[in-house]
Design an enzyme around this catalytic site. Structure first.
Site, mmCIF file in Angstrom:
data_model
loop_
_atom_site.group_PDB
_atom_site.id
_atom_site.type_symbol
_atom_site.label_atom_id
_atom_site.label_comp_id
_atom_site.label_asym_id
_atom_site.label_seq_id
_atom_site.Cartn_x
_atom_site.Cartn_y
_atom_site.Cartn_z
ATOM 1 C CD GLU A 49 -1.753 -2.365 1.637
ATOM 2 O OE1 GLU A 49 -0.561 -2.581 1.979
ATOM 3 O OE2 GLU A 49 -2.654 -3.222 1.743
ATOM 4 C CG PHE A 111 -10.027 -9.261 11.558
ATOM 5 C CD1 PHE A 111 -8.775 -9.711 11.984
ATOM 6 C CD2 PHE A 111 -10.323 -9.307 10.195
ATOM 7 C CE1 PHE A 111 -7.842 -10.191 11.074
ATOM 8 C CE2 PHE A 111 -9.394 -9.779 9.281
ATOM 9 C CZ PHE A 111 -8.153 -10.224 9.722
ATOM 10 C CD GLN A 112 -7.531 -7.182 7.887
ATOM 11 O OE1 GLN A 112 -8.417 -6.944 7.065
ATOM 12 N NE2 GLN A 112 -6.378 -7.743 7.550
ATOM 13 C CE LYS A 161 -18.743 -5.606 3.721
ATOM 14 N NZ LYS A 161 -18.016 -6.746 3.256
ATOM 15 C CG MET A 475 23.021 11.789 2.448
ATOM 16 S SD MET A 475 24.251 12.826 1.638
ATOM 17 C CE MET A 475 23.298 13.503 0.293
HETATM 18 C C1 TPP Z 1 12.659 5.570 4.945
HETATM 19 C C2 TPP Z 1 13.963 6.199 5.283
HETATM 20 N N1 TPP Z 1 14.775 5.631 6.207
HETATM 21 C C3 TPP Z 1 15.957 6.198 6.499
HETATM 22 C C4 TPP Z 1 16.359 7.353 5.898
HETATM 23 C C5 TPP Z 1 17.681 8.019 6.265
HETATM 24 N N2 TPP Z 1 18.584 8.053 5.098
HETATM 25 C C6 TPP Z 1 18.729 9.158 4.328
HETATM 26 S S1 TPP Z 1 19.759 8.917 3.055
HETATM 27 C C7 TPP Z 1 20.054 7.344 3.505
HETATM 28 C C8 TPP Z 1 20.992 6.471 2.710
HETATM 29 C C9 TPP Z 1 20.443 6.120 1.387
HETATM 30 O O1 TPP Z 1 21.226 5.078 0.843
HETATM 31 P P1 TPP Z 1 21.047 4.615 -0.649
HETATM 32 O O2 TPP Z 1 19.631 4.441 -0.981
HETATM 33 O O3 TPP Z 1 21.929 3.443 -0.882
HETATM 34 O O4 TPP Z 1 21.523 5.869 -1.479
HETATM 35 P P2 TPP Z 1 22.915 6.623 -1.593
HETATM 36 O O5 TPP Z 1 22.929 7.695 -0.552
HETATM 37 O O6 TPP Z 1 24.004 5.603 -1.404
HETATM 38 O O7 TPP Z 1 22.876 7.183 -2.982
HETATM 39 C C10 TPP Z 1 19.345 7.018 4.664
HETATM 40 C C11 TPP Z 1 19.424 5.715 5.359
HETATM 41 C C12 TPP Z 1 15.455 7.929 4.952
HETATM 42 N N3 TPP Z 1 15.730 9.073 4.338
HETATM 43 N N4 TPP Z 1 14.293 7.315 4.652
#
Ligand code: TPP
Length: 561
Positions: A49, A111-112, A161, A475
């Site tokens: 979803e 439920f749900q 529902k 990042m």
């Molecule tokens: C749902 C979610 N969880 C955690 C983060 C924190 N976060 C920001 S950038 C990042 C790393 C992203 O890694 P990747 O997708 O491999 O991309 P890259 O930076 O290596 O291009 C994380 C964990 C986020 N932005 N979104």
């Protein structure tokens, strides 16, 4: 003739001109799905979803129409939260319809059952629990109106529902009137005049354009204004494409990973013309040192955005497109001869910053992620829709894929949602079957909604995924490198699937490049293929995104490498 709630819902969607929805069925929405079975509305069955909501959001960003998702109660509804919050932060118009247990069971831990109206209150523009089938048509009309009007945003309609199965006479309201909700589109004429006077007086004006330019379809007006008066333009992550990135007046993006010249121009300008931008902390850096010598004009449809983060001198509450059109009208009456000479020193100063530091990277034996993005731009000629995940991939895409048109850039700016890009690309591709849609992804992010490979194969949606595979949560690793002494705590992603085989397992095409010379060929092959593709680019592992303004630091104090 009486119609059931389920039939009324589908009629309402038809009245709103909805042709495509994204969803996932379950017990309490079975009657709706049964009516949908015979309708002309195309339903795309996603695999989660969250993806349905991101797809509706991508559809909305690419088309400018309201995106729609349909889910069941309980877990189906709670799985939409990330998608709703993403759309909320970026002001994207979507309507999410969730099923709910019968009204008589609400509050009984049925439920749900989940209190989705309570849960989503802080991350929707508005939400509704429909208690009586007689209210359904009116509520649907209001939901679409609220989602798309004023500052757009997500609206949730929760449908028990018993409401779905009971019947009433159907009539769709012609108009909506909501007490206390009257968005102001025009802008105050006095303030509009004042702004024009400030613009004409300024020696060092700068336009700071945000996502509101895209949302209000104001690109043409913005471009006309900048060109008429030779005002340089910098854009936020959300504003990219609002002004042609390849125009000489474009300074590119500002903020944390903005260009040197954009950030210097903000620091030195004497007038900052903020249009549809909200002074996000990723943009301002240290607020006290943001545009320190400038008067600030701020045009925004949302009065609560004005002077929220940065104090504004000339506030204008109104629709960006209409206000810009009014400015242009007034400027037409001004004498602008001699303006070239007046603005030249400012443009020269900017040219100096541009020459001092441009976006670049060192070429080595390894594939550089920036090079992959540049090649994607070169091979497509920019004629495509780009979505991104979140992280370095997103910033490199923003920096190196020069965008010239609006609504071709789908990225989660406000919430920064990993896993957004691929389903958003599905939404855009469903809207534009003939267009090239590319998700620029990180190896971490793509694994957050990778199950949607089944969706693109099933519905023959030829989405291209370009993974900048650095086997890190890049990042976060970059921050650990800079601020945590290279202690890479839980950001190493060495264990990952073979993305080529994974694509094949789902029935898509998988391609890989391990050397710079292979990059172009992989892109050409991937784009020529008429189905979905994963392109796995094994890039230099420890590349960084620069320039970088560390969090809370002044924009002028960028790290350049
Ligand atoms: C749902 C979610 N969880 C955690 C983060 C924190 N976060 C920001 S950038 C990042 C790393 C992203 O890694 P990747 O997708 O491999 O991309 P890259 O930076 O290596 O291009 C994380 C964990 C986020 N932005 N979104």
């Amino acid at each position: 003739m009486k119609l059931t709630g389920a039939e009324i819902l589908i009629e309402c969607l038809k009245k709103e001109g909805v042709e495509t929805i994204f969803g996932y069925p379950g017990g309490v929405v079975l009657n709706i799905y049964d009516v949908l079975y015979d309708s002309d509305i195309r339903h795309i069955l996603v695999r989660h979803e969250q993806a349905a909501v991101h797809a509706a959001d991508g559809f909305a960003r690419a088309t400018g129409k309201v995106g729609v998702a349909l889910v069941t109660s309980g877990p189906g509804a709670t799985n939409t939260i990330t998608g709703l919050a993403t759309a909320y932060m970026d002001s994207i118009p979507i309507v999410v319809i969730s099923g709910q247990v019968p009204t008589g069971l609400i509050g009984n831990d049925a439920f749900q059952e989940a209190d989705i109206v309570g849960i989503t209150r802080p991350c929707t523009k508005h939400n509704f629990l429909v208690k009586d089938v007689a209210d359904l048509a009116r509520i649907m009309k209001e939901a679409f109106y609220i989602a798309a009007s004023g500052r757009p945003g997500p609206v949730l309609v929760d449908l028990p529902k018993d409401v779905v199965v009971s019947s009433t006479k159907f009539s769709y309201p012609e108009s909506v009137s909501l007490r206390g909700y009257n968005p102001n589109y025009e802008g105050h004429p006095g303030q509009i005049k004042k702004a024009v006077a400030a613009i004409m007086e300024a020696k060092k004006p700068l336009i700071y354009a945000g996502g509101g330019v895209i949302l209000s379809n104001a690109s043409a007006e913005l471009t006309a204004l900048a060109k008429k008066l030779d005002i340089p333009v910098t854009m936020t992550l959300m504003g990219l494409g609002g002004f042609p990135g390849s125009d000489p007046l474009s300074l590119g993006m500002l903020g944390m990973h903005g260009t040197y010249c954009a950030n210097m121009a903000v620091t030195e300008c004497d007038l900052l013309i903020a249009v549809g931008a909200r002074f996000d902390d990723r943009v301002t850096g240290k607020v006290d040192e943001f545009a320190p010598g400038a008067r600030i004009i701020h045009v925004d449809i949302d009065p609560t955005s004005i002077s929220k983060n940065v104090k504004v001198d000339i506030p204008i509450v109104g629709d960006v497109k209409r206000v810009l059109a009014k400015w242009l009208e007034l400027i037409d009456k001004e004498n602008i001869s001699g303006r070239d000479e007046e603005i030249k020193p400012w443009l020269d100063e900017i040219a100096g910053w541009r020459a001092h530091h441009t976006l670049s990277y060192e070429k080595t034996e390894e594939i550089k992620p920036q090079y992959v993005v540049e090649m994607l731009r070169e091979v497509t000629g920019g004629d495509c829709i780009i979505s991104t995940e979140v992280g370095q991939n997103q910033m490199w895409a923003a920096q190196f894929f020069t965008l010239d048109k609006p609504r071709c850039w789908l990225t989660s700016g406000g919430l920064g949602t990993m896993g957004y890009g691929f389903p958003a690309a599905i939404g855009a591709q469903a809207a534009f079957p003939g267009k090239t849609v590319i998700d620029i992804a990180g190896d971490g992010s793509i694994q957050m909604n990778i199950q949607e490979l089944a969706t693109v194969v099933q519905y023959k949606l030829p989405v291209k995924i370009a993974i900048l595979n650095n086997r890190y949560l890049g990042m976060v690793r970059q921050w650990q490198e800079l601020f945590y002494g290279k202690r890479y705590s839980h950001t190493v992603m060495d264990y990952a699937p073979d993305f080529v085989k994974l694509a094949e397992a789902y029935g898509a095409l998988g391609l890989r490049a391990t050397k710079p010379e292979e990059v172009r060929e992989v892109i050409e092959k991937g784009l020529a293929h008429d189905g979905p593709v994963i392109m796995d680019f094994q890039v230099a592992r420890e590349e960084g995104v620069y320039p970088m303004v560390p969090a809370g630091v002044a924009l002028s104090k960028m790290l350049l490498a």
